[in-house]
Design a protein around this motif. Structure first.
Motif, PDB file in Angstrom:
ATOM      1  N   ARG A 287      -7.651 -28.353   5.251  1.00 49.29           N
ATOM      2  CA  ARG A 287      -6.884 -28.577   4.031  1.00 49.29           C
ATOM      3  C   ARG A 287      -5.745 -29.574   4.282  1.00 49.29           C
ATOM      4  O   ARG A 287      -5.461 -30.431   3.451  1.00 49.29           O
ATOM      5  CB  ARG A 287      -6.328 -27.242   3.514  1.00 49.29           C
ATOM      6  CG  ARG A 287      -5.443 -27.345   2.264  1.00 49.29           C
ATOM      7  CD  ARG A 287      -6.188 -27.872   1.035  1.00 49.29           C
ATOM      8  NE  ARG A 287      -7.360 -27.104   0.724  1.00 49.29           N
ATOM      9  CZ  ARG A 287      -7.367 -25.956   0.021  1.00 49.29           C
ATOM     10  NH1 ARG A 287      -6.239 -25.457  -0.445  1.00 49.29           N
ATOM     11  NH2 ARG A 287      -8.505 -25.332  -0.222  1.00 49.29           N
ATOM     12  N   MET A 592      -3.030 -22.067   1.224  1.00 47.76           N
ATOM     13  CA  MET A 592      -4.292 -22.495   0.623  1.00 47.76           C
ATOM     14  C   MET A 592      -4.242 -22.337  -0.903  1.00 47.76           C
ATOM     15  O   MET A 592      -4.726 -23.190  -1.648  1.00 47.76           O
ATOM     16  CB  MET A 592      -5.463 -21.689   1.194  1.00 47.76           C
ATOM     17  CG  MET A 592      -5.656 -21.840   2.705  1.00 47.76           C
ATOM     18  SD  MET A 592      -6.043 -23.512   3.243  1.00 47.76           S
ATOM     19  CE  MET A 592      -7.827 -23.529   3.051  1.00 47.76           C
ATOM     20  N   GLU A 593      -3.627 -21.250  -1.355  1.00 52.29           N
ATOM     21  CA  GLU A 593      -3.514 -21.017  -2.795  1.00 52.29           C
ATOM     22  C   GLU A 593      -2.614 -22.067  -3.455  1.00 52.29           C
ATOM     23  O   GLU A 593      -2.945 -22.616  -4.504  1.00 52.29           O
ATOM     24  CB  GLU A 593      -2.936 -19.611  -3.023  1.00 52.29           C
ATOM     25  CG  GLU A 593      -3.083 -19.130  -4.453  1.00 52.29           C
ATOM     26  CD  GLU A 593      -2.540 -17.703  -4.613  1.00 52.29           C
ATOM     27  OE1 GLU A 593      -1.859 -17.466  -5.607  1.00 52.29           O
ATOM     28  OE2 GLU A 593      -2.801 -16.867  -3.728  1.00 52.29           O
ATOM     29  N   ASN A 596      -4.423 -25.423  -3.724  1.00 53.36           N
ATOM     30  CA  ASN A 596      -5.630 -25.495  -4.534  1.00 53.36           C
ATOM     31  C   ASN A 596      -5.421 -26.404  -5.738  1.00 53.36           C
ATOM     32  O   ASN A 596      -6.349 -26.974  -6.284  1.00 53.36           O
ATOM     33  CB  ASN A 596      -6.036 -24.096  -5.025  1.00 53.36           C
ATOM     34  CG  ASN A 596      -7.032 -23.460  -4.071  1.00 53.36           C
ATOM     35  OD1 ASN A 596      -7.742 -24.162  -3.359  1.00 53.36           O
ATOM     36  ND2 ASN A 596      -7.065 -22.136  -4.038  1.00 53.36           N
ATOM     37  N   LYS A 597      -4.136 -26.488  -6.146  1.00 51.41           N
ATOM     38  CA  LYS A 597      -3.801 -27.313  -7.300  1.00 51.41           C
ATOM     39  C   LYS A 597      -4.043 -28.779  -7.020  1.00 51.41           C
ATOM     40  O   LYS A 597      -4.172 -29.572  -7.920  1.00 51.41           O
ATOM     41  CB  LYS A 597      -2.323 -27.110  -7.682  1.00 51.41           C
ATOM     42  CG  LYS A 597      -1.964 -25.662  -7.983  1.00 51.41           C
ATOM     43  CD  LYS A 597      -0.453 -25.494  -8.041  1.00 51.41           C
ATOM     44  CE  LYS A 597      -0.049 -24.031  -8.120  1.00 51.41           C
ATOM     45  NZ  LYS A 597       1.410 -23.841  -8.034  1.00 51.41           N
TER      46      LYS A 597
END
Length: 597
Positions: A287, A592-593, A596-597
């Motif tokens: 990521r 990670m959350e 995600n955007k």
């Protein structure tokens, strides 16, 4: 506005005025020689006790305590001189003198330990019941056990004598080589030569071109010295292995585990749990590569920020941030840290000629510590500063214990430092003013988990495999590079595009003679401190006294007993380690959350 403006340079004159030319320090070394001679004579004259009423051992331990504290004071002073100016040749000469004195003490202690070993078991147990010796039961029994595993005193004395030039000399050779390493770099149209410490800070640059250019020059600079470095590492490790062979030690980790007062099962289960839980961190690295706009990260990208904070922390701001959040934990830590800033215990100036890295060293005679680092204003620098202050606080917490019970090992040393670092990094994330700022700070926190679970794991894998190969003969520069790259690929689960095969040469820790395997204790300290930190968060300010009580015990019990006494956990089982790793994975999940955007 701050009441006090904190200075970026430390005060060493309070110990010995005049730096490496100090007459006071020369006098200190002369006095130390006399003390060593007196201690040697007293040990030589000591007759093995035949009665538990013999008080000679107590008197000898008093002499040992005084000598060891004065020697530690001298060693700390020289370490500071060498670190602040790698071109101080006189400091290097002083290091040689201190090493010689240290070797003399080792020889005296070999004689002392052999006499301890020869005390009849019943008499020994009765001696330990003396009021003056009761608090020292653990360390004295430990000395007897280690003495039983060594060679006869004449052979150990010979090893100590030969180690000055044959072992520690190679460690000093590394310092000499590093002082010659300069990293050429063009900045704002001007060509400059950076010290290793200054160049290392460039890996935190938000500009990938800067990181790529500095990494290319970094590799070239270390490659130029690689033949010398390979010879140095081979001779240093060869000496160590020869000693192990003579003592009949088959396991290369024996000395490291004994030094860290730790079982092999504890070490094995810790690495197993980490190896089983690496996928979330590999996902994070992927990521991060996406966020930086690259297919895969290079070694040079690992410390890169994923966004901009907008402003960096001045040294003053960093210090105040640390103080503000230490205050949430406890008054003792806060007052201690304030004193460290006000009394100039810290060398943080970003300038040429300094040694790379950071450390904390204690001056036991003065009851003070000194912290060394190169501060350039990044969140990571603030965390490093908190980390080193944690080390200093550990020494402070031991101030009321017997001086011979203050010899805590590296793994628990890293617990106190990492605990202090967590207070600050968690506070930084919680106090973020925007999602962008929170993301940068959260990522800085995750970088540390990656360092402990992947970078340190790579070092451990490399060093254990290198030592096994070194048993069969010299290991070439080419093979060292291969071993390092293989270890990095395994530890990072092949998440990177480009690795750092010369890391074995650029990392001081592989060349330290005082402690073998200067790697796994960092990861132990990180995870152990997570358990303590979870408890501290639960209990709030009232936990500080319990925390200090735990630190007081770090020099007088095994880590397994320490964990059972203060946390009620079994370190040889997976559960404790899994809980710690899960806390780190939570940070990754949040990252990670958010991305995600």
């Amino acid at each position: 506005m701050a009441i006090n403006t904190y200075e970026l340079t430390w005060d060493l004159d309070v110990f010995f005025e005049g730096g490496s030319s100090s007459r006071d320090f020369t006098d200190h070394l002369e006095k130390l020689k006399e003390q060593l001679a007196e201690f040697a004579a007293a040990v030589e004259d000591w007759e093995i006790p035949v009665s538990s009423s013999d008080e000679t051992l107590v008197k000898l331990l008093e002499k040992f305590q005084a000598v060891s504290q004065n020697l530690r004071q001298a060693g700390a002073f020289v370490s500071c001189l060498q670190a602040q100016d790698t071109n101080d040749t006189r400091a290097n000469e002083l290091r040689g003198m201190v090493t010689t004195l240290s070797s003399s003490l080792s020889t005296i202690l070999t004689n002392f330990d052999e006499k301890l070993l020869n005390i009849q078991e019943g008499i020994w147990n009765e001696l330990l019941e003396q009021n003056a010796l009761k608090p020292l039961n653990f360390v004295l029994n430990e000395r007897r056990k280690k003495a039983a595993e060594k060679l006869p005193k004449d052979q150990e004395a010979l090893i100590n004598a030969l180690s000055i030039d044959g072992y520690h000399g190679w460690g000093e050779m590394y310092d000499t080589i590093v002082s010659q390493v300069k990293i050429p770099f063009e900045e704002n149209g001007e060509k400059v030569e950076l010290s290793v410490g200054q160049a290392a800070n460039k890996f935190s640059s938000s500009d990938r071109e800067v990181r790529k250019r500095i990494f290319a020059e970094w590799e070239k600079a270390w490659d130029k010295q690689a033949d010398l470095l390979a010879g140095t590492l081979n001779h240093l490790s060869g000496f160590r292995l020869s000693v192990y062979k003579q003592r009949g030690w088959d396991q290369i980790l024996k000395e490291a585990l004994d030094y860290n007062r730790m079982k092999q099962e504890t070490l094995d289960v810790m690495w197993k749990v980490i190896a089983d839980n690496k996928q979330p961190f590999a996902n994070y690295l992927k990521r991060k590569a996406d966020l930086l706009g690259v297919e895969k990260l290079s070694w040079a990208d690992l410390d890169a920020p994923v966004g901009e904070l907008g402003t960096s922390y001045s040294y003053q701001q960093g210090a105040e941030f640390i103080l503000n959040h230490f205050e949430d934990f406890g008054d003792e830590l806060t007052q201690f840290t304030k004193k460290a800033f006000e009394d100039r215990w810290i060398e943080a100036e970003d300038r040429a000629g300094k040694r790379p890295g950071g450390f904390c060293t204690s001056f036991p005679v003065s009851g003070q510590s000194r912290i060394f680092m190169t501060y350039s204003g990044t969140p990571s620098n603030v965390s490093t500063l908190a980390h080193e202050l944690g080390h200093a606080f550990h020494s402070f917490a031991l101030k009321d214990t017997h001086p011979l019970n203050r010899g805590y090992a590296m793994n628990v040393a890293e617990t106190a430092s990492t605990f202090a670092e967590m207070i600050v990094s968690d506070a930084a994330v919680s106090n973020a003013k925007s999602d962008d700022e929170k993301l940068v700070l959260l990522e800085d926190k995750i970088q540390r988990s990656v360092a402990f679970f992947m970078n340190i794991h790579a070092r451990f894998l490399f060093e254990t495999r290198f030592y096994e190969e070194r048993k069969k003969g010299m290991v070439s520069k080419k093979r060292l590079n291969e071993l390092m790259e293989e270890a990095q690929k395994e530890a990072y689960v092949d998440s990177l595009e480009e690795y750092h095969p010369l890391f074995w040469g650029s990392k001081l820790h592989f060349f330290i003679t005082g402690v073998p395997f200067y790697n796994f204790p960092y990861t132990f300290g990180y995870l152990f401190s997570l358990g303590i930190y979870a408890q501290a968060v639960k209990e709030g300010k009232g936990y500080e006294q319990k925390y200090m009580a735990m630190l007081e015990d770090t020099g007088s019990m095994t880590v397994e007993d320490l964990a059972m006494k203060h946390l009620g956990v079994d370190l040889t089982k997976r559960e404790f380690w899994e809980e710690g790793v899960k806390l780190c994975i939570k940070d990754v999940e949040e990252f990670m959350e958010m991305t995600n955007k």
